[in-house]
Design an enzyme around this catalytic site. Structure first.
Site, PDB file in Angstrom:
ATOM      1  N   TYR A  57       0.864  -1.149   0.118  1.00 42.48           N
ATOM      2  CA  TYR A  57      -0.175  -0.021   0.040  1.00 42.48           C
ATOM      3  C   TYR A  57       0.887   1.355   0.166  1.00 42.48           C
ATOM      4  O   TYR A  57       1.499   1.693   0.950  1.00 42.48           O
ATOM      5  CB  TYR A  57      -0.885   0.039   1.060  1.00 42.48           C
ATOM      6  CG  TYR A  57      -1.774  -1.183   1.175  1.00 42.48           C
ATOM      7  CD1 TYR A  57      -2.330  -1.933   0.018  1.00 42.48           C
ATOM      8  CD2 TYR A  57      -2.443  -1.553   2.534  1.00 42.48           C
ATOM      9  CE1 TYR A  57      -3.173  -2.777   0.207  1.00 42.48           C
ATOM     10  CE2 TYR A  57      -3.229  -2.679   2.517  1.00 42.48           C
ATOM     11  CZ  TYR A  57      -3.696  -3.321   1.521  1.00 42.48           C
ATOM     12  OH  TYR A  57      -4.520  -4.543   1.470  1.00 42.48           O
ATOM     13  N   LYS A 209     -24.533   5.112  -2.254  1.00 39.00           N
ATOM     14  CA  LYS A 209     -24.039   6.304  -2.783  1.00 39.00           C
ATOM     15  C   LYS A 209     -24.107   6.598  -4.170  1.00 39.00           C
ATOM     16  O   LYS A 209     -23.794   7.646  -4.777  1.00 39.00           O
ATOM     17  CB  LYS A 209     -22.972   6.903  -1.868  1.00 39.00           C
ATOM     18  CG  LYS A 209     -23.289   7.171  -0.358  1.00 39.00           C
ATOM     19  CD  LYS A 209     -22.138   7.769   0.361  1.00 39.00           C
ATOM     20  CE  LYS A 209     -22.293   7.716   1.994  1.00 39.00           C
ATOM     21  NZ  LYS A 209     -21.060   8.073   2.529  1.00 39.00           N
ATOM     22  N   GLY A 273     -11.960   0.484   5.166  1.00 44.55           N
ATOM     23  CA  GLY A 273     -11.293   1.890   5.393  1.00 44.55           C
ATOM     24  C   GLY A 273     -12.004   2.894   5.592  1.00 44.55           C
ATOM     25  O   GLY A 273     -13.225   2.786   5.428  1.00 44.55           O
ATOM     26  N   ARG A 275     -12.161   7.369   4.710  1.00 46.41           N
ATOM     27  CA  ARG A 275     -11.473   8.652   4.138  1.00 46.41           C
ATOM     28  C   ARG A 275     -11.105   9.858   5.150  1.00 46.41           C
ATOM     29  O   ARG A 275     -10.264  10.499   4.921  1.00 46.41           O
ATOM     30  CB  ARG A 275     -12.111   9.141   3.099  1.00 46.41           C
ATOM     31  CG  ARG A 275     -12.169   8.467   1.793  1.00 46.41           C
ATOM     32  CD  ARG A 275     -12.805   9.182   0.629  1.00 46.41           C
ATOM     33  NE  ARG A 275     -12.581   8.360  -0.694  1.00 46.41           N
ATOM     34  CZ  ARG A 275     -11.826   8.708  -1.468  1.00 46.41           C
ATOM     35  NH1 ARG A 275     -11.061   9.695  -1.325  1.00 46.41           N
ATOM     36  NH2 ARG A 275     -11.806   8.013  -2.576  1.00 46.41           N
TER      37      ARG A 275
END
Length: 318
Positions: A57, A209, A273, A275
């Site tokens: 990553y 979304k 995860g 943001r």
């Protein structure tokens, strides 16, 4: 937050695991380091104890962000990281582990995982005996506490287990994507292997979304996600409409409904995860949700229609 035993170890992991793929920035757009640090902190404050990252990553960037975010908290957290598919020869495994230890500013990695099987993405085929042998050496030295694998199918998992104890499997697994997990879940349950489900929100599709016509920015790996394309995407939108009443009945967002379905399974945790801090805190709500049997069964039926619409293979066109 609920906690589950990690494989056959004495360690416990949080049912919601903070995922560090986004923190590496590579294959994502609009990721901010300060926001990632705040997200890690918010997850910890909400009861998340387990943080998953990888050397791949961002060439260790995600590991270094975790270190910055959680400096001084080593005794409270379980760190999971991964060795890349390009580093599975014995000497390279050992070098990669030492590099991750430096990035993470720690003397031990709680869970060290093989990121993808040898030979993935055109990498060198390496016998699992060699890679597992290196991991067992590191474990004997106290540099890693437990061994895990990621993206292994059942035969690959069984081969690894014949060499030494494997305490976790990390597959791509969600309501909308079952392909990678269907042939391994029963084996994991029978052998005390914890499942750490990554992309548990189908890369955001299960948030509800994303509508028709959405275009991902250049460099966003989700542009290659098959769930966002064609008739499969239409099937997913119909499924989301069926899931919304179940979410409303339970007072949950679609996010937490999808995560709660995963963590309701005995040996499964969700690696997710975020943001920013608000998103990280919202994700953790699923760690303390209990859904009734009827809702879980109905969700399983709805989600499987989407997964079954996909051909065999990865969630992405890679």
């Amino acid at each position: 937050m609920k906690y589950k035993k990690l494989g056959q170890t004495s360690m416990e992991v949080s049912s919601i695991v903070f995922g560090g793929w986004q923190a590496g920035k590579e294959s994502w757009v609009g990721i901010d380091d300060d926001a990632q640090i705040a997200a890690h902190r918010a997850a910890l404050d909400a009861g998340v104890t387990t943080f998953d990252t990888a050397e791949e990553y961002g060439a260790g960037h995600s590991e270094r962000i975790l270190t910055k975010a959680l400096a001084g908290e080593r005794g409270r957290i379980v760190i999971a990281t991964k060795v890349s598919w390009n580093n599975l020869r014995r000497a390279k495994v050992i070098e990669a582990c030492e590099r991750s230890l430096r990035n993470l500013a720690t003397d031990r990695i709680d869970l060290y995982q093989i990121h993808w099987p040898a030979g993935s993405f055109g990498s060198e085929p390496v016998p699992i005996e060699e890679t597992m042998g290196a991991l067992l050496e590191l474990q004997a030295q106290g540099k890693i506490r437990a061994i895990g694998v990621s993206n292994f199918n059942r035969s690959q998992l069984e081969a690894a287990c014949r060499v030494g104890r494997v305490d976790s499997l990390q597959p791509c697994y969600s309501l909308f994507f079952r392909k990678a997990a269907d042939d391994t879940l029963s084996y994991c349950e029978e052998n005390g292997i914890t499942v750490l489900a990554y992309s548990p929100l189908a890369q955001g599709l299960l948030t509800g979304k994303f509508g028709r016509g959405h275009v991902f920015a250049e460099g966003d790996n989700r542009a290659d996600n098959r769930l966002f394309k064609g008739e499969v995407f239409e099937e997913a939108l119909r499924a989301l409409d069926e899931l919304r009443p179940i979410a409303a009945k339970n007072g949950l967002s679609l996010v937490n409904l999808a995560l709660a379905w995963l963590v309701a399974q005995k040996n499964v945790c969700a690696v997710v995860g975020a943001r920013d801090a608000a998103q990280a805190a919202e994700n953790t709500r699923a760690g303390d949700v209990s859904l009734d049997v009827q809702d879980l069964a109905e969700m399983d039926r709805i989600g499987r229609v989407v997964s079954d619409a996909l051909p065999p293979g990865l969630m992405w066109d890679w």
